[in-house]
Design a protein around this motif. Structure first.
Motif, PDB file in Angstrom:
ATOM      1  N   PRO A   1       0.804  -1.226   0.000  1.00 51.58           N
ATOM      2  CA  PRO A   1       0.000   0.000   0.000  1.00 51.58           C
ATOM      3  C   PRO A   1       0.835   1.273   0.000  1.00 51.58           C
ATOM      4  CG  PRO A   1      -0.864  -1.589   1.586  1.00 51.58           C
ATOM      5  CD  PRO A   1       0.454  -2.118   1.122  1.00 51.58           C
ATOM      6  N   LEU A   2       1.975   1.255   0.687  1.00 53.46           N
ATOM      7  CA  LEU A   2       2.813   2.446   0.751  1.00 53.46           C
ATOM      8  C   LEU A   2       3.395   2.777  -0.616  1.00 53.46           C
ATOM      9  CD1 LEU A   2       4.202   4.688   2.285  1.00 53.46           C
ATOM     10  CD2 LEU A   2       5.993   3.064   2.952  1.00 53.46           C
TER      11      LEU A   2
ATOM     12  N   SER B   1       0.731   3.982  -2.947  1.00 57.60           N
ATOM     13  CA  SER B   1       0.337   5.360  -2.659  1.00 57.60           C
ATOM     14  C   SER B   1       1.353   6.358  -3.218  1.00 57.60           C
ATOM     15  CB  SER B   1       0.199   5.557  -1.145  1.00 57.60           C
ATOM     16  OG  SER B   1      -0.787   4.709  -0.606  1.00 57.60           O
TER      17      SER B   1
ATOM     18  N   ASN C   1      -0.789   5.476   5.201  1.00 58.30           N
ATOM     19  CA  ASN C   1      -0.070   4.211   4.981  1.00 58.30           C
ATOM     20  C   ASN C   1       1.380   4.314   5.423  1.00 58.30           C
ATOM     21  OD1 ASN C   1      -1.804   2.100   3.448  1.00 58.30           O
ATOM     22  ND2 ASN C   1      -2.306   4.033   2.452  1.00 58.30           N
TER      23      ASN C   1
ATOM     24  N   THR D   1      -5.836   1.160   9.196  1.00 60.92           N
ATOM     25  CA  THR D   1      -5.236   1.937   8.108  1.00 60.92           C
ATOM     26  C   THR D   1      -6.088   1.872   6.850  1.00 60.92           C
ATOM     27  OG1 THR D   1      -3.009   1.538   8.988  1.00 60.92           O
ATOM     28  CG2 THR D   1      -3.177   2.164   6.672  1.00 60.92           C
ATOM     29  N   ARG D   2      -6.539   0.672   6.499  1.00 57.41           N
ATOM     30  CA  ARG D   2      -7.390   0.523   5.309  1.00 57.41           C
ATOM     31  C   ARG D   2      -8.699   1.277   5.482  1.00 57.41           C
ATOM     32  NH1 ARG D   2      -5.331  -4.858   5.226  1.00 57.41           N
ATOM     33  NH2 ARG D   2      -7.086  -5.591   6.481  1.00 57.41           N
TER      34      ARG D   2
ATOM     35  N   SER E   1      -8.110   5.029   5.141  1.00 62.77           N
ATOM     36  CA  SER E   1      -7.791   5.351   3.749  1.00 62.77           C
ATOM     37  C   SER E   1      -9.056   5.342   2.890  1.00 62.77           C
ATOM     38  CB  SER E   1      -6.778   4.350   3.192  1.00 62.77           C
ATOM     39  OG  SER E   1      -5.555   4.401   3.896  1.00 62.77           O
TER      40      SER E   1
END
Length: 408
Positions: free
Chosen positions: A31-32, A35, A89, A98-99, A102
């Motif tokens: 995810p990082l 992003s 993230n 976190t999800r 987001s």
């Protein structure tokens, strides 16, 4: 601002995206990294499509007057959301939380983007405006609301980014803190940008002309803020990458003495797979470690646990810590084995070991398998330790004497 003022940062963002492309492709599930890729792509697109020449081209290609306005506003909205998601993230935490956070920001700004398009469709803006769309249509129904909505969403993103970055910056240090403060500074430009836009639009509502604030000053603030924020995002990531590469190449270099010591007994030139000098540093280190392990395996019959024990006692007596003393002892055993192998060109010890169990001491399983070895410490000991130097001298004399005796 002329076209170049938009295209230069667009190209800069594009170059950064191209540089990160291989990493992004390999780690797209992260995810990082995902992003980061989305943020760089959107930043590039925002500057590209916000440039007046591009606005005119898009309007001409589509045949729809001012269609670039909702396009640029939606890109700005998506860029704001991508920055927020990246920070979320980047900071980490429980994966589900976190999800969830987001998705909330993405959904919220997705609704804003949809509303921008709907308001544009409902409004009437048939006269093309390349630079002063906001102020020219400040009193047009629905278009007025579209302008206010995108400015409000941009301000909210700027404030939210500052709050998150400053909170997190208080918990960390070093380059990460510097990066977060730089990001916060960049997004702080959103506030005066939106304020100047609001002032110019409000002036139109009151029958006054302050369009210069919107067409000349505000875009400069937006460009500077976006570029400062991009530096903030890339600074910790780039510096971490540079630091990792430096450590990896340092490991490669420090393994050099051990690798060269074992080169005469390792089949480096007979490898089925050769790696080029421009291969990644991690692969270079892995290959060097593999060569070292191959060399030590080939020396197995020549390892002498008695020589190792003698070197360990000498290192401890000289003041070395147990871990360092073990590395010096291992290095002494290796250098002694290399010289024993060199004094036995016909491989008599190897043949004897294959025919029968090796005598206690030389070739003992204990000598090589009593635990993992610190190859870097061993390599440095080969270069620096007087204990290893003494063992090397004794081994050279002993190996030659043993070989001559066996020859007789």
């Amino acid at each position: 601002m002329d076209g170049s003022s938009y295209y230069v940062p667009a190209v800069a963002m594009g170059v950064a995206l191209a540089a990160k492309a291989p990493t992004l492709v390999r780690g797209w599930r992260d995810p990082l990294l995902r992003s980061v890729g989305v943020l760089l792509a959107l930043a590039c697109l925002v500057f590209l499509f916000a440039a007046p020449p591009t606005i005119g081209q898009v309007n001409d290609l589509t045949g729809i007057p001012n269609v670039s306005a909702p396009l640029v506003y939606c890109l700005l909205t998506a860029f704001s959301a991508s920055c927020l998601v990246l920070i979320i993230n980047w900071r980490g935490g429980p994966a589900e939380a976190t999800r969830r956070l987001s998705r909330r920001w993405i959904a919220g700004y997705g609704v804003v983007s949809a509303a921008l398009v709907v308001l544009y469709v409902l409004g009437d803006c048939h006269e093309e405006r390349l630079r002063d769309f906001d102020t020219h249509y400040a009193n047009t129904p629905f278009i007025r609301e579209m302008i206010v909505l995108y400015l409000v969403s941009l301000t909210v993103a700027g404030v939210a980014m500052n709050v998150m970055c400053w909170r997190w910056a208080r918990e960390v240090s070093g380059l990460l803190r510097a990066g977060l403060r730089t990001i916060a500074l960049g997004f702080l430009f959103n506030v005066p940008y939106a304020a100047l836009k609001f002032i110019a639009v409000g002036a139109r509502w009151n029958g006054t002309d302050l369009d210069g604030l919107s067409t000349d000053v505000a875009p400069v603030l937006a460009s500077v803020g976006a570029q400062v924020s991009a530096v903030g995002f890339l600074l910790p990531l780039a510096c971490r990458r540079i630091g990792d590469s430096w450590c990896t190449w340092s490991t490669y270099r420090r393994l050099g003495p051990l690798w060269h010591e074992l080169r005469s007994v390792s089949a480096h030139d007979d490898r089925a797979v050769r790696i080029s000098w421009w291969s990644p540093a991690e692969l270079q280190v892995t290959q060097r470690e593999s060569d070292i392990h191959d060399g030590m395996l080939s020396l197995y019959p020549y390892f002498d646990s008695a020589a190792r024990a003698l070197a360990y006692d000498a290192a401890v007596a000289a003041g070395s810590e147990p871990v360092q003393a073990q590395a010096e002892a291992d290095a002494a055993m290796v250098t002694a084995a290399v010289r024993a192998r060199a004094a036995d060109p016909e491989g008599r010890v190897i043949n004897a070991a294959e025919a029968a169990t090796a005598p206690a001491g030389r070739g003992s399983a204990y000598a090589y398998t009593d635990g993992p070895r610190d190859l870097v410490r061993m390599s440095m000991a080969l270069r620096q330790s007087p204990v290893v130097a003494a063992a090397r001298g004794r081994a050279a004399a002993r190996s030659e004497s043993d070989f001559h005796e066996q020859s007789r």
